[in-house]
Motif scaffolding. Structure first.
Motif: not given
Ligand code: PHE
Length: 445
Positions: A21, A25, A102, A223-224, A226
């Motif tokens: 997580a 993000g 990413y 996103f954050s 996950s």
């Molecule tokens: N949560 C991660 C971040 O904040 C990005 C991420 C997105 C990881 C989706 C896994 C799945 O940077």
């Protein structure tokens, strides 16, 4: 059949899931999004979404994973079949897309670690730093080398396996991340003039809030945390029935959100203390912050620590994204972990090349008015993740609700008092709210 691996301990699982997580993000995206969207008001909306929809979908994903001990696609196939495995398939597609861009940004952080040691960033003028950043990301070769290095590191952790790769790395990297974060926050909030940045983040100005802001906050929450592509399904699938899954979901949500707020407290006060613009966008981290560090005694060391922090956070997240795809090939396609990790890693590296080049050579190439990088980001965070979260909620609320309740109670046989509250959220509130916010954000409603 090889026995499926399990996390070595409850702490190991929480650190790995929090590692997923907490990433770019939180530290790169969250502060600039708060900066662009009115600070405190964005923070409040974000928090409200995280602790209702976010937490509920987090628990739903972990439960789907633990009930089935399967990857994101296989889990839906095992529980129901029909069209449901498509939700997992979209998740696997999202994993390819997200990791491809990413890793490009994560590569920038490695390059910036190097640049801070060599003193190349010890410049106080943001305009000069802006052209260093612009020149670097537009270069056709150098960012690709760092992108390759970052993907190689990610593959290296995933191919070592769940226990000796992912869990071990998280147990070392996550405490390091928290320590670095604390040192940097103390430095930032004790700068003269930092109060203004703290006030900006903590006092809401609702005049700037529109539905677009709410939709940004929702995508950012998914996103954050996950969520929406099966990362937490996959990590949950390595959990044993003995664990209190609801409390783990709570911990991961809390840790992720605290790091986002802490990153805001690290970056915004420093930005204000030196009179920079908080709405500088994605460049906030790479342009404004080095300028801030250059103003400080021992700035190069703090700059290095910051980009190391960002790189660590990105690595533990990237590992979880790659694991979504690798788990599928290992479980359902009978491919060895080693080959799956390497092959998928190479494909994702290749897919990242146009994203990187869209910052320079391919800058003119637009699809639906967006450059390749922005398109990948848009499709995944604005569409695939929230839509995935919508179907995951519906699935747990309507298709497997009875079994999900049992799974929540598996560790002690007691159905918790809040179970029906969670039920109402996953059955009605989350799907309706996600659909509504998505349509509003797209301008359809
Ligand atoms: N949560 C991660 C971040 O904040 C990005 C991420 C997105 C990881 C989706 C896994 C799945 O940077």
């Amino acid at each position: 059949m090889i026995k499926r691996e399990h996390w070595g301990s409850r702490l190991g699982f929480i650190l790995a899931a929090a590692g997923s997580a907490v990433g770019l993000g939180n530290i790169w995206k969250f502060p600039y999004m708060a900066g662009e969207n009115g600070g405190g008001a964005f923070l409040l909306i974000y928090l409200a979404l995280v602790f209702t929809i976010g937490l509920s979908v987090m628990l739903a994903e972990m439960v789907i994973g633990r009930m089935t001990a399967k990857n994101a696609i296989g889990a839906f196939a095992k529980l129901k079949g029909g069209a449901w495995p498509l939700v997992g398939l979209c998740g696997v597609a999202a994993a390819f897309i997200i990791l491809s861009f990413y890793s490009v940004v994560a590569g920038w952080t490695i390059s910036y670690m190097v640049k801070s040691i060599t003193g190349a960033l010890a410049i106080e003028d943001p305009a000069a730093l802006g052209s260093i950043f612009g020149g670097f990301i537009a270069d056709p070769v150098s960012p690709l080398i760092y992108h390759a290095i970052f993907m190689a590191l990610t593959v290296f952790v995933v191919l070592a396996g769940v226990g000796s790769g992912i869990e071990r790395a998280s147990k070392i990297l996550m405490p390091a991340l928290f320590a670095l974060l604390l040192v940097l926050i103390v430095r930032s909030v004790t700068l003269p003039g930092a109060g203004e940045g703290i006030a900006f983040l903590l006092s809401p100005d609702f005049s700037k809030v529109t539905w677009a802001t709410v939709s940004e906050a929702l995508s950012q929450a998914f996103f954050s945390l996950s969520l929406g592509m099966g990362a937490m399904i996959t990590y949950g699938s390595y959990l044993s029935k003995k664990e209190n899954i609801a409390s783990s979901a709570g911990w991961v949500t809390l840790l992720d959100t605290s790091v986002a707020v802490m990153a805001g407290l690290l970056i915004l006060p420093a930005v204000f203390a030196f009179g920079f613009d908080p709405s500088a966008g994605p460049g906030l981290t790479f342009i404004t912050l080095p300028a801030v560090f250059a103003h400080m005694p021992m700035g190069s060391i703090f700059a290095f620590m910051f980009f190391l922090l960002l790189g660590i956070a990105a690595l533990t997240s990237a590992v979880s994204i790659l694991e979504v795809v690798v788990a599928y090939f290992v479980d359902d396609r009978g491919i060895s972990r080693k080959w799956a990790s390497i092959t998928v890693g190479v494909i994702i590296f290749l897919l990242g090349i146009p994203s990187s080049l869209s910052m320079g050579l391919m800058g003119e190439f637009k699809i639906f008015g967006l450059g390749f990088f922005d398109l990948m980001d848009y499709v995944s965070s604005k569409l695939l993740l929230p839509i995935g979260g919508l179907f995951i909620s519906l699935f747990v609320g309507w298709v497997v609700w009875g079994k999900a309740k049992e799974d929540i109670a598996a560790h002690n046989g007691v159905v918790p008092f809040w179970i029906n509250g969670w039920g109402i959220i996953v059955k009605f509130i989350a799907p309706l709210a996600i659909a509504f916010i998505l349509l509003k954000g797209l301008g359809v409603l």
